[in-house]
Write a protein that holds these residues in place. Structure first.
Motif, mmCIF file in Angstrom:
data_model
loop_
_atom_site.group_PDB
_atom_site.id
_atom_site.type_symbol
_atom_site.label_atom_id
_atom_site.label_comp_id
_atom_site.label_asym_id
_atom_site.label_seq_id
_atom_site.Cartn_x
_atom_site.Cartn_y
_atom_site.Cartn_z
ATOM 1 N N ILE A 1 0.817 -1.166 0.014
ATOM 2 C CA ILE A 1 -0.215 0.088 -0.035
ATOM 3 C C ILE A 1 1.223 0.886 0.274
ATOM 4 O O ILE A 1 0.400 2.075 -0.607
ATOM 5 N N SER A 2 2.169 1.049 0.662
ATOM 6 C CA SER A 2 2.632 2.081 0.742
ATOM 7 C C SER A 2 3.177 3.073 -0.670
ATOM 8 O O SER A 2 3.381 3.454 -0.664
ATOM 9 N N ASP A 3 3.234 1.812 -1.354
ATOM 10 C CA ASP A 3 4.115 1.822 -2.169
ATOM 11 C C ASP A 3 3.033 2.647 -3.276
ATOM 12 O O ASP A 3 3.768 3.894 -4.340
ATOM 13 N N ILE A 4 1.799 2.085 -3.460
ATOM 14 C CA ILE A 4 1.045 3.000 -4.559
ATOM 15 C C ILE A 4 0.781 4.586 -3.304
ATOM 16 O O ILE A 4 0.194 4.967 -4.627
ATOM 17 N N ALA A 5 0.433 4.682 -2.277
ATOM 18 C CA ALA A 5 0.449 5.955 -1.778
ATOM 19 C C ALA A 5 1.840 6.888 -2.318
ATOM 20 O O ALA A 5 1.957 7.648 -3.003
ATOM 21 N N ALA A 6 2.429 5.991 -2.857
ATOM 22 C CA ALA A 6 3.924 6.461 -3.462
ATOM 23 C C ALA A 6 3.834 7.436 -4.286
ATOM 24 O O ALA A 6 4.569 8.152 -5.108
ATOM 25 N N MET A 7 2.563 6.640 -5.344
ATOM 26 C CA MET A 7 2.859 7.080 -6.775
ATOM 27 C C MET A 7 2.122 8.533 -6.483
ATOM 28 O O MET A 7 1.111 9.036 -7.847
ATOM 29 N N GLY A 8 1.517 8.344 -5.004
ATOM 30 C CA GLY A 8 0.071 9.712 -5.086
ATOM 31 C C GLY A 8 -1.290 8.826 -5.909
ATOM 32 O O GLY A 8 -2.289 9.116 -6.090
ATOM 33 N N GLY A 9 -1.705 7.595 -4.942
ATOM 34 C CA GLY A 9 -2.741 6.317 -5.140
ATOM 35 C C GLY A 9 -3.014 5.841 -3.721
ATOM 36 O O GLY A 9 -2.593 6.277 -3.217
ATOM 37 N N TYR A 10 -4.610 5.334 -4.116
ATOM 38 C CA TYR A 10 -4.795 4.699 -3.497
ATOM 39 C C TYR A 10 -5.185 3.285 -4.360
ATOM 40 O O TYR A 10 -5.048 2.832 -5.336
ATOM 41 N N PRO A 11 -4.686 2.303 -3.437
ATOM 42 C CA PRO A 11 -5.088 0.852 -3.562
ATOM 43 C C PRO A 11 -6.143 -0.067 -3.993
ATOM 44 O O PRO A 11 -7.997 0.598 -3.046
ATOM 45 N N THR A 12 -6.113 -0.574 -4.953
ATOM 46 C CA THR A 12 -8.012 -1.309 -5.336
ATOM 47 C C THR A 12 -7.755 -2.732 -4.884
ATOM 48 O O THR A 12 -8.238 -3.744 -4.334
ATOM 49 N N PRO B 1 0.387 3.042 6.443
ATOM 50 C CA PRO B 1 0.937 3.195 5.048
ATOM 51 C C PRO B 1 0.210 4.910 4.733
ATOM 52 O O PRO B 1 -1.035 4.932 4.723
ATOM 53 N N ARG B 2 0.920 5.811 4.118
ATOM 54 C CA ARG B 2 0.527 6.879 4.446
ATOM 55 C C ARG B 2 -0.593 7.574 2.814
ATOM 56 O O ARG B 2 -0.419 8.264 2.150
ATOM 57 N N VAL B 3 -1.717 6.639 2.589
ATOM 58 C CA VAL B 3 -2.381 6.686 1.740
ATOM 59 C C VAL B 3 -3.918 7.954 1.736
ATOM 60 O O VAL B 3 -3.694 9.146 1.312
ATOM 61 N N ARG B 4 -3.359 8.889 3.028
ATOM 62 C CA ARG B 4 -4.283 9.728 3.364
ATOM 63 C C ARG B 4 -3.962 11.089 3.017
ATOM 64 O O ARG B 4 -4.525 12.067 2.319
ATOM 65 N N GLU B 5 -2.503 10.846 3.429
ATOM 66 C CA GLU B 5 -1.879 11.811 3.217
ATOM 67 C C GLU B 5 -0.853 12.058 1.683
ATOM 68 O O GLU B 5 -1.846 13.338 0.970
ATOM 69 N N ALA B 6 -1.251 10.853 1.111
ATOM 70 C CA ALA B 6 -0.993 10.926 -0.376
ATOM 71 C C ALA B 6 -2.011 11.722 -0.910
ATOM 72 O O ALA B 6 -2.225 13.097 -2.120
ATOM 73 N N ARG B 7 -3.229 11.228 -0.514
ATOM 74 C CA ARG B 7 -4.892 12.048 -1.439
ATOM 75 C C ARG B 7 -5.151 13.458 -0.577
ATOM 76 O O ARG B 7 -5.025 13.838 -2.182
ATOM 77 N N TYR B 8 -4.146 14.710 0.450
ATOM 78 C CA TYR B 8 -4.073 15.354 0.379
ATOM 79 C C TYR B 8 -3.490 16.114 -0.332
ATOM 80 O O TYR B 8 -3.621 17.384 -1.321
ATOM 81 N N LEU B 9 -2.219 15.976 -0.774
ATOM 82 C CA LEU B 9 -1.033 15.988 -1.553
ATOM 83 C C LEU B 9 -1.930 15.973 -2.856
ATOM 84 O O LEU B 9 -1.397 16.879 -3.655
ATOM 85 N N ALA B 10 -2.616 14.482 -3.416
ATOM 86 C CA ALA B 10 -2.808 15.413 -5.057
ATOM 87 C C ALA B 10 -3.283 16.032 -5.404
ATOM 88 O O ALA B 10 -4.382 16.782 -6.233
ATOM 89 N N GLU B 11 -4.574 15.669 -4.626
ATOM 90 C CA GLU B 11 -5.579 17.199 -3.970
ATOM 91 C C GLU B 11 -5.718 18.657 -3.974
ATOM 92 O O GLU B 11 -6.243 19.234 -4.762
ATOM 93 N N GLU C 1 12.749 1.136 6.762
ATOM 94 C CA GLU C 1 11.002 0.291 7.128
ATOM 95 C C GLU C 1 10.835 1.448 8.048
ATOM 96 O O GLU C 1 10.052 1.114 8.612
ATOM 97 N N ASP C 2 10.940 2.829 7.246
ATOM 98 C CA ASP C 2 10.432 3.765 7.956
ATOM 99 C C ASP C 2 8.883 4.234 7.247
ATOM 100 O O ASP C 2 7.371 3.590 8.576
ATOM 101 N N PHE C 3 9.080 3.781 6.045
ATOM 102 C CA PHE C 3 7.471 4.049 5.480
ATOM 103 C C PHE C 3 6.643 5.106 5.406
ATOM 104 O O PHE C 3 5.737 5.319 5.227
ATOM 105 N N GLU C 4 7.587 6.363 5.076
ATOM 106 C CA GLU C 4 7.130 7.801 5.421
ATOM 107 C C GLU C 4 6.892 7.957 4.146
ATOM 108 O O GLU C 4 7.682 7.416 3.626
#
Ligand code: ADP
Ligand code: MG
Length: 302
Positions: free
Chosen positions: A69-80, A174-184, A243-246
């Motif tokens: 999930i962390s890798d998906i967040a790192a591209m600015g995305g959400y997992p499906t 995993p930082r999906v919430r952060e990725a969303r905020y940054l992307a939007e 393994e920080d996953f920030e």
């Protein structure tokens, strides 16, 4: 249990949503088209990424999904959709497998991920597991490693270092919430998740963007479980521990200003430095300049 009983047990725990054309049960899953797909895979092994003798099985199941999930967040995305491939040691206790799946499926539910397939094998060796995760970008802009520009400000989404000692590598969100905020709300020029240590992962951004960096180490956010160490040791670990996953990302100065203003409204990101031209890999600490070229985080080597 044989392979097919295991698959049935897993299948019986999944509710396949109507927008997935086919999930577990056929030779392939069928995912409907809908713009860009993000696809990642990560393999985790007993003795390297977790320890079956010590770590709770639920947390192992959680971690194998969380790192993807962390890798998906790192591209600015959400997992499906997730695909789970298991190499099970012969004789593994069923209750351990159930606990593993509990941890995996609980995190999947939290992030609205559907388990859409996988593979199940049994062998005489240690437990190994691979997850393939499909996702979609939140916005129009996918955040690549290659987009950093000289003058960009460098941010991280949380304190660094000491993840293995504190067991945060098994619990992290995993930082999906952060990725969303940054992307939007903001324009991110480049982004990566910190899996091998800040210098190593920021180094990937720099190598792919043809730039360098300067880090302000006096104000680097560092995890409190390292507070008993001397400042130099603490910084060393915050820079190189894996393994920080920030998320680590860069934005132009105007976006950075907006981001720092948002920060005051409860969205924590830490400014850690600035992108420079490619000959600089520097840290500033107590008025001294440190050359960080050649500093490395974790690397698998054969
Ligand atoms: P094949 O032999 O055609 O590769 P399998 O018998 O390996 O098919 O798998 C049957 C179905 O069960 C497939 O849809 C596959 O994706 C799914 N599957 C197998 N193992 C797992 C697992 N560990 N988790 C989720 N789905 C699985
Ligand atoms: Mg087949």
């Amino acid at each position: 249990m044989d392979e097919f009983q295991i698959i049935d047990t897993i299948k019986n725990r999944i509710k396949t949503p109507s927008d997935l054309v086919a999930g577990i049960g056929d030779d392939c899953a069928v995912i409907p088209p809908q713009g860009a797909s993000l696809v990642t895979t990560d393999m985790l092994m007993d003795g390297v990424h977790f320890n079956c003798g010590q770590d709770p099985w639920e947390l192992i199941g959680r971690k194998v999904l969380a790192v993807n999930i962390s890798d998906i967040a790192a591209m600015g995305g959400y997992p499906t959709y997730a695909f789970l491939s298991l190499a099970l040691p012969k004789g593994i206790e069923e209750s351990h497998l159930t606990s593993f799946m509990d941890g995996f499926l609980a995190l999947a539910k939290e992030f609205q991920i559907v388990l859409a397939g996988g593979d199940t094998n049994v062998w005489q060796k240690d437990f190994a597991v691979s997850v393939c995760l499909h996702g979609r970008p939140f916005g129009k802009n996918i955040c690549y490693r290659s987009g950093a520009k000289v003058g960009d400000f460098i941010f991280v989404t949380g304190p660094l270092g000491g993840s293995l000692e504190s067991k945060r590598h098994l619990h992290f969100t995993p930082r999906v919430r952060e990725a969303r905020y940054l992307a939007e709300r903001h324009r991110v020029n480049s982004m990566i998740d910190i899996s091998d240590g800040l210098v190593s992962d920021l180094g990937h951004i720099c190598a792919q963007s043809g730039v360098g960096y300067e880090l302000q180490l006096d104000t680097l956010p560092i995890n409190t479980n390292l507070s008993m160490l001397r400042p130099e040791e603490r910084i060393q670990k915050a820079l190189t521990d894996g393994e920080d996953f920030e998320l680590c990302f860069t934005t132009d100065p105007d976006s950075a200003k907006a981001l720092i203003e948002d920060n005051a409204r409860g969205f924590p990101v830490w400014l850690v430095g600035e992108i420079k031209s490619s000959q600089f890999y520097l840290g500033h600490f107590e008025g001294n300049r440190m050359d960080l070229t050649g500093y490395f985080g974790f690397k698998h080597s054969i």
